[in-house]
Design an enzyme around this catalytic site. Structure first.
Site, PDB file in Angstrom:
ATOM      1  N   MET A 203       0.819  -1.214   0.000  1.00  0.00           N
ATOM      2  CA  MET A 203       0.000   0.000   0.000  1.00  0.00           C
ATOM      3  C   MET A 203       0.854   1.265   0.000  1.00  0.00           C
ATOM      4  O   MET A 203       0.638   2.177   0.809  1.00  0.00           O
ATOM      5  CB  MET A 203      -0.962  -0.043   1.198  1.00  0.00           C
ATOM      6  CG  MET A 203      -1.957  -1.179   1.100  1.00  0.00           C
ATOM      7  SD  MET A 203      -2.802  -1.221  -0.512  1.00  0.00           S
ATOM      8  CE  MET A 203      -3.981  -2.522  -0.289  1.00  0.00           C
TER       9      MET A 203
ATOM     10  N   ASP B 250      -2.408   2.062  -9.591  1.00  0.00           N
ATOM     11  CA  ASP B 250      -3.341   1.144 -10.255  1.00  0.00           C
ATOM     12  C   ASP B 250      -3.604   1.560 -11.706  1.00  0.00           C
ATOM     13  O   ASP B 250      -4.759   1.639 -12.150  1.00  0.00           O
ATOM     14  CB  ASP B 250      -4.663   1.074  -9.463  1.00  0.00           C
ATOM     15  CG  ASP B 250      -4.437   0.650  -8.020  1.00  0.00           C
ATOM     16  OD1 ASP B 250      -3.591  -0.231  -7.779  1.00  0.00           O
ATOM     17  OD2 ASP B 250      -5.097   1.214  -7.124  1.00  0.00           O
TER      18      ASP B 250
ATOM     19  N   GLN C   3     -10.759 -12.551  -4.156  1.00  0.00           N
ATOM     20  CA  GLN C   3      -9.456 -13.073  -3.739  1.00  0.00           C
ATOM     21  C   GLN C   3      -9.158 -14.429  -4.392  1.00  0.00           C
ATOM     22  O   GLN C   3      -8.029 -14.684  -4.808  1.00  0.00           O
ATOM     23  CB  GLN C   3      -9.485 -13.227  -2.228  1.00  0.00           C
ATOM     24  CG  GLN C   3      -8.155 -13.103  -1.561  1.00  0.00           C
ATOM     25  CD  GLN C   3      -8.319 -13.110  -0.055  1.00  0.00           C
ATOM     26  OE1 GLN C   3      -9.108 -13.891   0.507  1.00  0.00           O
ATOM     27  NE2 GLN C   3      -7.582 -12.259   0.607  1.00  0.00           N
TER      28      GLN C   3
ATOM     29  N   GLU D  60      -7.940 -13.662  -7.674  1.00  0.00           N
ATOM     30  CA  GLU D  60      -6.606 -13.053  -7.626  1.00  0.00           C
ATOM     31  C   GLU D  60      -5.533 -14.130  -7.578  1.00  0.00           C
ATOM     32  O   GLU D  60      -4.503 -14.021  -8.259  1.00  0.00           O
ATOM     33  CB  GLU D  60      -6.463 -12.164  -6.372  1.00  0.00           C
ATOM     34  CG  GLU D  60      -7.245 -10.888  -6.433  1.00  0.00           C
ATOM     35  CD  GLU D  60      -6.819  -9.886  -5.358  1.00  0.00           C
ATOM     36  OE1 GLU D  60      -6.725  -8.713  -5.687  1.00  0.00           O
ATOM     37  OE2 GLU D  60      -6.591 -10.288  -4.203  1.00  0.00           O
TER      38      GLU D  60
ATOM     39  N   HIS E 153      -4.849  -5.823  -8.469  1.00  0.00           N
ATOM     40  CA  HIS E 153      -5.841  -4.914  -7.900  1.00  0.00           C
ATOM     41  C   HIS E 153      -7.212  -5.587  -7.927  1.00  0.00           C
ATOM     42  O   HIS E 153      -7.580  -6.205  -8.936  1.00  0.00           O
ATOM     43  CB  HIS E 153      -5.874  -3.611  -8.708  1.00  0.00           C
ATOM     44  CG  HIS E 153      -6.808  -2.596  -8.120  1.00  0.00           C
ATOM     45  ND1 HIS E 153      -6.519  -1.915  -6.960  1.00  0.00           N
ATOM     46  CD2 HIS E 153      -8.035  -2.183  -8.513  1.00  0.00           C
ATOM     47  CE1 HIS E 153      -7.542  -1.117  -6.671  1.00  0.00           C
ATOM     48  NE2 HIS E 153      -8.467  -1.262  -7.590  1.00  0.00           N
TER      49      HIS E 153
HETATM   50  C1  GAR Z   1      -5.391  -7.793  -2.536  1.00  0.00           C
HETATM   51  O1  GAR Z   1      -6.794  -7.899  -2.664  1.00  0.00           O
HETATM   52  C2  GAR Z   1      -4.822  -6.857  -3.572  1.00  0.00           C
HETATM   53  O2  GAR Z   1      -5.524  -6.893  -4.775  1.00  0.00           O
HETATM   54  C3  GAR Z   1      -5.009  -5.509  -2.889  1.00  0.00           C
HETATM   55  O3  GAR Z   1      -4.609  -5.778  -1.580  1.00  0.00           O
HETATM   56  C4  GAR Z   1      -5.023  -7.093  -1.234  1.00  0.00           C
HETATM   57  C5  GAR Z   1      -3.888  -7.784  -0.511  1.00  0.00           C
HETATM   58  O4  GAR Z   1      -4.327  -9.027  -0.022  1.00  0.00           O
HETATM   59  N1  GAR Z   1      -4.228  -4.497  -3.536  1.00  0.00           N
HETATM   60  C6  GAR Z   1      -4.695  -3.279  -3.824  1.00  0.00           C
HETATM   61  O5  GAR Z   1      -5.793  -2.886  -3.492  1.00  0.00           O
HETATM   62  C7  GAR Z   1      -3.746  -2.411  -4.633  1.00  0.00           C
HETATM   63  N2  GAR Z   1      -4.379  -1.191  -4.996  1.00  0.00           N
HETATM   64  P1  GAR Z   1      -3.310 -10.107   0.531  1.00  0.00           P
HETATM   65  O6  GAR Z   1      -2.421  -9.385   1.553  1.00  0.00           O
HETATM   66  O7  GAR Z   1      -4.178 -11.127   1.178  1.00  0.00           O
HETATM   67  O8  GAR Z   1      -2.526 -10.646  -0.624  1.00  0.00           O
END
Ligand code: GAR
Length: 224
Positions: free
Chosen positions: A93, A148, A174, A177, A112
């Site tokens: 972040m 992003d 997730q 992802e 993202h």
């Molecule tokens: C994820 O959902 C990722 O896409 C988001 O942070 C989360 C981390 O999850 N990233 C953003 O929002 C970037 N702008 P994690 O720590 O469980 O991997």
């Protein structure tokens, strides 16, 4: 066989995306190794995941540095010291600067939880719910200096259900992802990705031209 691509994973939180990469490597679905996990947050759960799997982990608290550039200079030192070839932001972040991007040109990825350019920034799932969107999803993209924003490698669409709250939607996103990141990195490991301006070409990746996701579902047929 080519040697595995050396990843440096940057994160600020729980690290489920890190875990998915660890699992994909163990399952031999991803020809990579994780050289180091770096976090700006000492309490990030992702650091414990790294330790559990014997992956070097380093904390670089951003508050210790006078500027974003100075922070990134330290990140680059740590990444280089661990032989990193591809930088993978996984819930990191912080905005990155030209210092990091210059050290790893076209070699920094982000994931993202939305279909960019919709809902960039923080709380993407909340933004999608508040907007009343019917479909959202996941984007894996190269990183540029804007949050992003860089060229998009892969997107997966996810429907928003009538009874979704932020947590339920987040869990469904997730899951996608975790598929998307390992796949995109594997394409890079195989040398199948080329960037042309904002466009990313993925050599030999199939696209189903008739695939759709309607939410709610649509019963009408097309006439052709
Ligand atoms: C994820 O959902 C990722 O896409 C988001 O942070 C989360 C981390 O999850 N990233 C953003 O929002 C970037 N702008 P994690 O720590 O469980 O991997």
């Amino acid at each position: 066989m080519a040697r595995p691509l050396a990843l440096g994973v940057l994160l600020s939180g729980g690290g489920t995306n890190l875990q998915a990469l660890i699992d994909a490597i163990a399952a031999r679905a991803l020809d990579a190794r994780i050289g180091v996990v770096v976090s700006n947050q000492a309490a990030a759960g992702g650091l414990a995941r790294a330790r559990t799997h014997g992956i070097p982990s380093v904390v670089v608290p951003h508050g210790d540095f006078p500027s974003r550039a100075a922070f990134d200079t330290r990140l680059v030192e740590v990444l280089h010291a661990h032989g990193v070839e591809l930088v993978v932001l996984a819930g990191f972040m912080r905005l990155v600067t030209p210092v990091l991007l210059g050290a790893f040109p076209a070699r920094v990825l982000n994931i993202h939880p939305a279909l960019l350019p919709s809902f960039p920034g923080l709380h993407a799932e909340r933004q999608a719910l508040e907007h009343g969107a019917r479909v959202t999803g996941v984007t894996v993209h190269f990183v540029d200096e804007h949050a992003d924003h860089g060229p998009i490698i892969l997107q997966i669409a996810v429907p928003i259900l009538p009874d979704d709250d932020e947590e339920r939607l987040h869990l469904r996103i997730q899951r996608q992802e975790h598929r998307a990141y390992a796949q995109a990195i594997q394409w890079i490991a195989e040398g199948r990705i080329r960037i042309d301006g904002r466009h990313v070409l993925v050599d030999g990746a199939p696209i189903d031209a008739d695939a759709t996701l309607a939410s709610p579902g649509v019963s009408q047929r097309t006439s052709s």
